[in-house]
Structure formats: C-alpha cells, structure tokens
Design a protein around this motif. Structure first.
Motif, PDB file in Angstrom:
ATOM      1  N   GLY A   1       0.808  -1.203   0.000  1.00  0.00           N
ATOM      2  CA  GLY A   1       0.000   0.000   0.000  1.00  0.00           C
ATOM      3  C   GLY A   1       0.843   1.255   0.000  1.00  0.00           C
ATOM      4  O   GLY A   1       1.939   1.297  -0.571  1.00  0.00           O
TER       5      GLY A   1
ATOM      6  N   TYR B   1       0.299  -5.431   3.293  1.00  0.00           N
ATOM      7  CA  TYR B   1      -0.728  -6.295   3.869  1.00  0.00           C
ATOM      8  C   TYR B   1      -0.507  -7.739   3.430  1.00  0.00           C
ATOM      9  O   TYR B   1      -0.220  -8.006   2.264  1.00  0.00           O
ATOM     10  CB  TYR B   1      -2.117  -5.845   3.401  1.00  0.00           C
ATOM     11  CG  TYR B   1      -2.420  -4.399   3.704  1.00  0.00           C
ATOM     12  CD1 TYR B   1      -3.054  -4.043   4.891  1.00  0.00           C
ATOM     13  CD2 TYR B   1      -2.060  -3.388   2.821  1.00  0.00           C
ATOM     14  CE1 TYR B   1      -3.325  -2.710   5.187  1.00  0.00           C
ATOM     15  CE2 TYR B   1      -2.326  -2.058   3.106  1.00  0.00           C
ATOM     16  CZ  TYR B   1      -2.955  -1.722   4.288  1.00  0.00           C
ATOM     17  OH  TYR B   1      -3.219  -0.421   4.573  1.00  0.00           O
TER      18      TYR B   1
ATOM     19  N   ALA C   1      -4.346  -3.439  -4.679  1.00  0.00           N
ATOM     20  CA  ALA C   1      -4.280  -2.060  -4.210  1.00  0.00           C
ATOM     21  C   ALA C   1      -4.805  -1.108  -5.273  1.00  0.00           C
ATOM     22  O   ALA C   1      -4.472  -1.225  -6.451  1.00  0.00           O
ATOM     23  CB  ALA C   1      -2.840  -1.695  -3.856  1.00  0.00           C
TER      24      ALA C   1
ATOM     25  N   GLU D   1      -4.367   2.650  -5.294  1.00  0.00           N
ATOM     26  CA  GLU D   1      -3.729   3.684  -4.494  1.00  0.00           C
ATOM     27  C   GLU D   1      -4.435   5.026  -4.577  1.00  0.00           C
ATOM     28  O   GLU D   1      -4.617   5.708  -3.569  1.00  0.00           O
ATOM     29  CB  GLU D   1      -2.260   3.833  -4.921  1.00  0.00           C
ATOM     30  CG  GLU D   1      -1.386   2.694  -4.469  1.00  0.00           C
ATOM     31  CD  GLU D   1       0.090   3.015  -4.613  1.00  0.00           C
ATOM     32  OE1 GLU D   1       0.437   4.214  -4.664  1.00  0.00           O
ATOM     33  OE2 GLU D   1       0.895   2.064  -4.680  1.00  0.00           O
TER      34      GLU D   1
ATOM     35  N   LEU E   1      -8.272  -0.943  -0.626  1.00  0.00           N
ATOM     36  CA  LEU E   1      -7.792  -2.302  -0.821  1.00  0.00           C
ATOM     37  C   LEU E   1      -8.972  -3.081  -1.404  1.00  0.00           C
ATOM     38  O   LEU E   1      -9.988  -3.276  -0.736  1.00  0.00           O
ATOM     39  CB  LEU E   1      -7.351  -2.890   0.516  1.00  0.00           C
ATOM     40  CG  LEU E   1      -6.614  -4.223   0.500  1.00  0.00           C
ATOM     41  CD1 LEU E   1      -5.293  -4.097  -0.242  1.00  0.00           C
ATOM     42  CD2 LEU E   1      -6.391  -4.724   1.919  1.00  0.00           C
TER      43      LEU E   1
ATOM     44  N   LEU F   1      -7.010   1.400   2.524  1.00  0.00           N
ATOM     45  CA  LEU F   1      -5.623   1.203   2.106  1.00  0.00           C
ATOM     46  C   LEU F   1      -4.819   2.379   2.624  1.00  0.00           C
ATOM     47  O   LEU F   1      -5.087   3.532   2.269  1.00  0.00           O
ATOM     48  CB  LEU F   1      -5.517   1.119   0.579  1.00  0.00           C
ATOM     49  CG  LEU F   1      -4.107   0.916   0.034  1.00  0.00           C
ATOM     50  CD1 LEU F   1      -3.647  -0.524   0.277  1.00  0.00           C
ATOM     51  CD2 LEU F   1      -4.038   1.231  -1.460  1.00  0.00           C
TER      52      LEU F   1
END
Length: 731
Positions: free
Chosen positions: A675, A680, A710, A712, A717, A730
């Motif tokens: 992330g 994770y 991800a 971003e 997430l 995230l």
C-alpha cells in the motif's frame, strides 16, 4: 422461472457453478449452472435420500444414457454427467424455449401446420430413441421444449431399454396418467407403440389445449386411458383420422413413427419451411424473452435459517443489479437462429435494458457480509477454474467480474456501467489509462479485432487492430497485457468446437502496434488437444523490453516464460512449482532488473537471461514462501511459520523481518499487497498490516478471505472473491 439457491444447495458440481434453481421434485433438483467457459447448462441432481438406493442410481444412469442417445438435435445436448458421484448429476444444454404446456397456455392452441410440423419432428426424435431400443415412457407436454429451431424432448427419468422391466414392479404403472398408453396403465410392457400413443396425446393437447383423457384423479385417468374413447373435440378435421389411429387401445393398430411422420407431412404445403415460421408471434416473443432472461441471472443464495445459523463472516450470495446484454450480443444471438426479427421484437426490451432505471446503489449484502473495516461490497461473478479474479485498475475505476463485467467507483462501489460487449474478462487489458478489448462474436467467420473501450460508458470503439487470419469466436483467445503503444494477445485459427480447444487449431502469441494496427510479430504456441479447456497463459506483463508470461501446458504445468517484447523472440523459460495455488502461480512480481517467481522459494532471476541473481534462504533450510511482491526496490514475501520479510531487490539483503507469528501453508496462497504506508498479508484473522519501513505491525485488519489488490489513488484495498467484490481501507 428462476428461484434462489437455498443455503444448503451445492456451490459447484463438476466444472459447473450453480446459479439458480429451475425446479425441484420428488426425484431431485434442477439448477441453472455455468461452466468456466461461459457455457450455460441445466444441471439435474438426485436427492441425497434416493442416492443411497442402488435402483434409483441405476435409473439415473439410464436417464443419462437415454439423453445421450437422443442427441443434441432432438434433445438437450449432454455436456457432462457423473452418475457415480455422491450426489449424482447430469449437465445438459439449457434449452432456450418454453415447455409445450406453457406455450399453449400463453399463446393458445397451435395452428394445424404447426401441430403437423411439431409432430413430424417429434416422430424423428422418437425414431432415434427406438432405433437404439430405448423408449421414453413419459412423453407429455411439459417434457417437450419449444425452441425456434424445433422441439426438444427432455426428462428421461423413466426411459429404459425395450423389454427391460427390472425397474418397475409387475402390475404397477410408471409415468403420467393423462398421457399413458393403455398397456402402460396396466403395468404391462411399454413398447415404441406406447410412445406413439403418448405422442398423439401431446399433439391433441397442442391442437386443442386439453389432453385426450381430461383431468382428475390418477385412478379416474387410468380408467379412461384403458376403456374410454379419447376426447378429440377441437382437433382440426385433417388431423382426426391419424390421431384416432394413434390412440387405438391395441398397440398393433397404431402407426409407426415413420408412418405417422409421413401422414403429418402430407398435410403441409412446404415441409422444408423453418419451424419458427409456423409458430404464433406471441410464442416467438416468449422464446426471445427466454433467450435474453438467462443472461440476467446472477447467483443468489438464501441465508441460513435462524435455527441453523452459525457465526459466519463469509459474504452471502445476495442479489445484484442484473447485467444488460450488449447490443452486439443481442444481434449475434438474434442473427444466429431462426428467430430473426422476432428476437428484436417482443423480447428485445429484456436485453436492451428493460428494467427500473432507479437502480439502488450497492450496499453491503446482508447481516452475514463482512463488516468490520468494510467500505462497500457488491455482487460480482467469477468462475475461476479458467480465469483468475484479476480486476482492471485504472484511475477512478476498477473493473471486475467475468460474467456480467462491472465498472465500479473504487471509493464508493457505485456502478459506472456493466456488461460491456466483451463477455470474458480474459479478453480485456489495460495500460493503466485505456482499456482494450479483443472482441467476441457469434459469427463463425469474423476476424479477431482489438478495440478500445470507453472507460466512462463501457462502449466498444472502432478497432485499433484487425487480424484477418485469426478468428474472433475461438474460445482460447486472450488479451494478455498492454503498454502505451502495444497490445499482446493470443489468437488462433481453425475449426470452432462448441467449447474448449481443437487439436486442428493453430495458436499464436503476438504483439500489435496500437497506432498503426499492424502485427509486430507472431510466434506459434503448442497445440491443445481436443476439448482441452486450459488457456495458454495465466498472466502477462511487460517490463521495459521484456514480455514476462506465466504459460501453462495442456496438462496444467506452469512455466515462467520471457520474450523480447519488440521482436517476440523467446529468451528463456523455466518451470514453476506446481504445488502453488493457481492464483499464486499466476502472480507476476517484476521490476526493471528481475522477476521474482512464485515457486515456493524466494529468489531473483535476471530478466535478460533467467539466471539467478540472488536467493534468500529464510529462517531454515527448505523454508517455503508465498508469492512475492515488489515495489520501490523492496521485495516482500510471507515465510511459512515466521511471517513477512522485506528484502532489498538489488541483492536480497533483509530490510526487516516480521516478529514471528503463526503462518500456515494456507496463508501462502496469495502475495502481499503493498500500500502507501503499509504492506498487507493474509492471516487467519483476515489481514496483517506491517509498516513499510520497519515491519512494525498495525492493528489486526479484519477482512474476508479473498484476493487483494491495491487501488492507491482511491486509497482502497480491493478484495475479489468468487462471487463478490469489496473494498477496505488502504493506508
């Protein structure tokens, strides 16, 4: 027509994922099901309480045999079956049309030419059965399905070989009383003449709307069948003589199927006229509606009743907004059958968006949906026996699903559009800015094309590349990946089987210039054996001058393969650990210098030549790792029995190692997700979040079991399961 699945219905039988219930009776349940290739099937099962009885299992096996005997022209094509399974099942073609009794209720009695044509085609169906010494024994209007191309005979639950009475007690009657023959009503042998008697009753119903012996209690019906004259009121005069002979009490007085077919054909002006042309317009519209409605069905499973409920955080199969079939698909289906204009008439609204425009926004799906850190959750459909749940991630958009593709706002889960013209997600790819689609069509001769897809609407634009020597319809076509100026795909030529590959096909990996539409290069791929359903590639990615692929053989062996992205030249390849789950095998961790294979080990291979640049041994010799991820010069992976490790991508030296936690083999089936500030990884409680710089663990991140990606820019997430997509924070 379609009913929800119950909480205890199977999720999958064989290669088929159950979608909805079509009906249930004393013997078993029939489901709407789909395979990984997109094939829709009617899947029949036997009730568990009957599956323990050898006699019922034998009957089920005979039903499968009889369905195969009648074949795909006069019956529902048998796709697959397992009568020996704990739950015996049979998967057949899902017939796109109503049963005869429903058709007559809807549109009224059929005109005489339609009855004659119907009877002639049913004679051909019975003749095919009888030629193999099989009798149906339960011919009735509800077992005759009307399609645009003709009737199909279904339900062979009490069919058997002529002279074989071992499944019925002497003196007992098996079948439907209103359409039994007199000899069947007394428990005597039912021969091919008995099927002719039943066929005459079916034609009486088609012509009048009532059966030849009325309705009522079974005992009354059986008496009339044996002793009373048939009720032929309303039968057209031209059909009275032949149907009267067919309904004779003495089997020897009835015509054969060949003789009956000849008499029926004698009353038709044009015996070669398409069957659909003889049907009422109202009935054609109903057939068209049914053709469209099957594409709208999404999995829905009723929740566990309160008295059976257990603590469960798995997502429920709640309903979702049904997809709208694209106009291209509608035209392809309408043009490929005898429906013609009818498919664009009464039934067209179902395909072109005949639904309430005030669609509700997606919400978490019920009390059993994962809540904790959940932002949103919607229904999506994957059947990942062949395609992996890999979303397309663009700025402000995430595209998910295999059957009924949806474009969602990653922050809110709001739908932008659904079900674009490209049916399979494996025919789409993105360079992060634009979406490309290798088009699918039902036209056998249409060349393979690649076009852009409007990210705002899902509409396919004009082709950016066309390959006249490759065929769009072939099942194994894949659009693998795209860059700013090139798309990479597989395409083939040769015959088009109903599913899977053909050994007579030729397949190629190719690159195409988006700006000019020209094919840059093309290299041959290994042939696939007949009926194979394994795609050539599980994933693909371009890094600089290298095209990195996970290729699989016909027997499922995965290999890491690297080509020159500009010329197509094969540079090197090596096998991958076949013990890894499919999603893990397909994962590609690549940077400018190395590829980090998902092989159970943790090593870096040089992109240029495939030679090992470094290897991390872990806490003990033979340590196993899950698929790695790489970002910003750091490689992340989970070690079994230890936790997450972060290594320098240049030389493999450790940056940090997570404090020891319980990591089982089940936690090694997916890569970490990198992330913004945390990385994770999967854990028994959901996800573990570790600081990117130090590896310090944050609070436990509670989430459902899924594959994670991800997004971003949206700070989400994205969790993708087999039947849902969800979003979590995230950071």
């Amino acid at each position: 027509m379609f009913s929800p699945l119950t909480h205890d219905d199977p999720h999958r039988l064989g290669a088929y994922r159950l979608i909805a219930r079509l009906g249930s009776g004393g013997m078993g349940t029939v489901y709407l099901a789909r395979s990984a290739t997109g094939r829709t099937a009617a899947l029949k099962t036997m009730h568990a309480r009957l599956a323990t009885d050898p006699a019922f299992r034998t009957r089920f096996r005979l039903e499968v045999d009889a369905a195969r005997v009648i074949g795909p022209v006069h019956g529902a094509q048998v796709f697959d079956a397992d009568p020996l399974a704990e739950t015996p099942w049979l998967a057949t073609e899902y017939v796109l049309g109503p049963p005869l009794d429903d058709a007559v209720t809807l549109a009224g009695p059929l005109p005489e030419p339609a009855v004659r044509a119907l009877g002639g085609l049913l004679c051909a169906a019975l003749a095919q059965l009888h030629a193999s010494d099989v009798v149906h024994r339960d011919l009735k209007p509800s077992n005759i399905m009307l399609t645009a191309d003709g009737p199909k005979v279904i339900d062979f639950g009490i069919a058997r070989a002529i002279g074989d009475d071992h499944l019925t007690r002497t003196g007992s009657a098996a079948g439907t009383p209103a359409f039994m023959s007199p000899e069947q009503a007394t428990g005597q042998e039912h021969t091919s003449a008995g099927d002719v008697f039943a066929l005459a009753g079916v034609l009486v119903h088609a012509a009048t709307g009532h059966g030849p012996f009325g309705t009522g209690q079974p005992a009354d019906l059986l008496y009339r069948v044996r002793y009373a004259d048939p009720d032929l009121i309303g039968v057209p005069p031209g059909l009275l003589p032949v149907l009267t002979r067919c309904l004779a009490k003495n089997p020897a007085d009835r015509p054969t199927t060949t003789g009956l077919a000849a008499e029926l054909a004698a009353g038709l002006e044009d015996v070669h006229r398409p069957f659909a042309d003889r049907l009422p317009e109202l009935l054609l519209g109903e057939i068209a509606r049914l053709v469209g409605s099957v594409w709208h069905v999404r999995p829905y499973r009723l929740p566990v009743p309160p008295e059976h409920a257990l603590a469960d955080t798995r997502p429920s199969d709640a309903a979702a907004t049904p997809p709208v079939m694209s106009r291209r698909k509608l035209l392809a289906i309408g043009g490929s059958s005898a429906l013609g204009a009818a498919a664009l008439g009464a039934g067209a609204w179902a395909w072109l968006g005949g639904r309430d425009s005030a669609d509700p926004k997606p919400k978490p799906t019920g009390s059993q949906a994962p809540k904790w850190d959940l932002f949103w959750q919607v229904r999506t459909s994957y059947d990942n026996a062949r395609i992996l749940p890999q979303p397309l991630v663009l700025d402000g958009l995430v595209i998910v699903g295999e059957y009924g593709v949806q474009a969602l706002d990653p922050r809110t889960g709001e739908p932008k559009w659904d079900d674009p013209d490209v049916y399979f997600m494996r025919r789409t790819a993105t360079d992060g800015k634009r979406i490309y689609a290798a088009d699918y069509t039902l036209d056998e001769n249409e060349p393979l094309t690649v076009a852009t897809v409007d990210a705002a609407t899902g509409t396919i634009g004009d082709p950016v590349a066309e390959f006249k020597d490759l065929r769009a319809i072939l099942d194994g076509t894949q659009l693998l990946c795209a860059t700013d100026d090139t798309v990479y795909l597989t395409g083939g030529r040769g015959p088009h089987p109903k599913s899977g590959f053909s050994a007579e096909q030729s397949w190629f990996l190719l690159g195409a210039d988006i700006r000019s539409g020209k094919k840059l290069w093309q290299v041959p791929l290994p042939a696939r054996p007949d009926k194979s359903e394994r795609l050539h590639f599980l994933s693909g990615r371009v890094e600089g001058e290298y095209l990195v692929l996970v290729q699989q053989s016909a027997d499922g062996e995965p290999r890491l393969v690297v080509h020159n992205a500009t010329t197509g030249e094969a540079l090197w390849d090596r096998p991958l650990d076949n013990d890894q789950p499919l999603f893990g095998q397909a994962h590609l961790a690549v940077d400018a210098q190395h590829v980090y294979p998902a092989s159970g080990e943790l090593a870096a291979l040089r992109l240029a030549d495939g030679k090992e640049a470094w290897r991390f041994e872990g806490s003990a010799s033979g340590a196993r790792f899950g698929p790695p991820a790489v970002k910003d010069g750091v490689v992340y992976a989970v070690e079994e029995g230890r936790g997450m490790v972060a290594l320098d991508a240049a030389d493999g030296t450790p940056r940090w190692v997570e404090k020891k936690r319980a990591v089982t083999a089940d936690d090694l089936d997916a890569p970490p997700v990198v992330g913004i500030a945390y990385v994770y990884s999967k854990a028994a409680t959901g996800l573990v979040a570790a600081d990117l710089r130090t590896g310090a663990a944050a609070r436990p991140f509670k989430a459902s079991g899924a594959r994670y990606f991800a997004h971003e820019s949206a700070r989400r997430l994205i969790a993708v399961g087999d039947s849902y997509t969800a979003a979590y924070p995230l950071a």
